[in-house]
Write an enzyme that holds these catalytic residues in place. Structure first.
Site, PDB file in Angstrom:
ATOM      1  N   ASP A 155       0.850  -1.073   0.248  1.00  0.00           N
ATOM      2  CA  ASP A 155       0.006   0.156   0.065  1.00  0.00           C
ATOM      3  C   ASP A 155       0.808   1.238  -0.111  1.00  0.00           C
ATOM      4  O   ASP A 155       1.128   2.011   1.180  1.00  0.00           O
ATOM      5  CB  ASP A 155      -0.941  -0.060   1.105  1.00  0.00           C
ATOM      6  N   THR A 157       2.758   4.989  -1.820  1.00  0.00           N
ATOM      7  CA  THR A 157       2.612   6.250  -2.462  1.00  0.00           C
ATOM      8  C   THR A 157       2.848   5.814  -3.933  1.00  0.00           C
ATOM      9  O   THR A 157       3.144   4.927  -4.366  1.00  0.00           O
ATOM     10  CB  THR A 157       3.128   7.293  -1.906  1.00  0.00           C
TER      11      THR A 157
END
EC number: 2.5.1.16
Length: 275
Positions: A155, A157
């Site tokens: 998860d 950026t």
């Protein structure tokens, strides 16, 4: 006077949201962190000028990262989340009773701190007894792990700043080593409108490591283009061949057992990216 936030998603396109007030802003060791209260989407986490999550639409991303691999695996007990300091993926992971331990490795502790403060409905699960939170480099954590996890979820950026190493073939090879012999991993892989090359390259790299590699999508209003992709790599289990009895009842707003398979039906221009 009205205050508006604009995320420039390309040099010539972006989205804008009316801001009621700024809740927190600072330059952390790794990135610029802003937490704002918006008129339309509630509280919003912004990192380096990019929207990471909002109270209104966060459930789409977090449910699709977590439930697709967790329903694909027949008995996921040990789960790792790399990144995800807002806690949303962890919240969804804990909805699966088979999961005995969920480890979160987030490089920026400030994301965790201010998500707990301003996004409690998302980050509240981080203090659960089944969760271990580590502030550190997920890339290094993966490199130091072997045959340990049933499911790994990346998860991250965008592939800039502290997340740049999380989009490399070497990282995916490390994930394969960190997974058990029947393990599964999933990663967010951006959108096909503005970053088609990224999707092509990631799927190509993952295919060279995992015998079962597939791409699926979800609609997320505050993410660039609204159409988001996820790449899943599996050593044994095919997400398109999940038996009906595998699906147990959990509380969701977006994910369903029907959508599980439907999300792999790609628009032609997206499918063409991974041929």
């Amino acid at each position: 006077m009205e205050l508006w936030f604009t995320e420039k998603q390309t040099k010539h396109f972006g989205i804008t949201a009316r801001i009621n007030r700024t809740l927190h802003t600072e330059q952390t060791e790794f990135q610029k962190l802003d937490m704002v209260e918006t008129e339309e989407f509630g509280n919003m986490l912004i990192l380096d000028g990019m929207v990471m999550t909002t109270e209104k639409d966060e459930f789409v991303y977090h449910e699709m990262v977590a439930h697709v691999p967790l329903f694909t695996h027949p008995n996921p007990e040990n789960v790792l989340v790399v990144g995800g300091g807002d806690g949303g993926v962890i919240r969804e992971v804990l909805k699966h009773p088979s999961v005995k331990k969920a480890t979160l490795v987030e490089i920026d502790g400030k994301v965790i701190e201010y998500s707990k403060k301003y996004l409690p409905s998302i980050a509240g699960a981080l203090d659960h007894e089944r969760v271990e939170v580590k502030v550190g480099d997920g890339f290094l954590h993966i490199a130091e792990s072997e045959n340990e996890y049933d499911v790994i979820m990346v998860d991250s950026t965008e592939p800039v700043g502290p997340a740049v190493n999380l989009f490399t073939k070497g990282f995916y090879a490390g994930i394969s080593k960190a997974l058990k012999e029947d393990g599964i991993f999933v990663a967010q892989t951006d959108n096909p409108w503005f970053t088609p090359e990224l999707i092509t390259n990631v799927v190509k790299d993952v295919k060279e490591i995992f015998p079962i590699t597939r791409l699926y999508t979800a609609n997320i209003p505050t993410y660039p283009s609204g159409l988001w992709t996820f790449t899943i790599g599996s050593k044994k289990y095919d997400p398109l061949e999940v038996s009906e009895d595998r699906f147990h009842d959990i509380e969701t707003k977006y994910y369903t057992k029907e959508l599980h398979k439907a999300s792999f039906a790609l628009p032609k221009f997206v499918g063409d990216l991974i041929k």
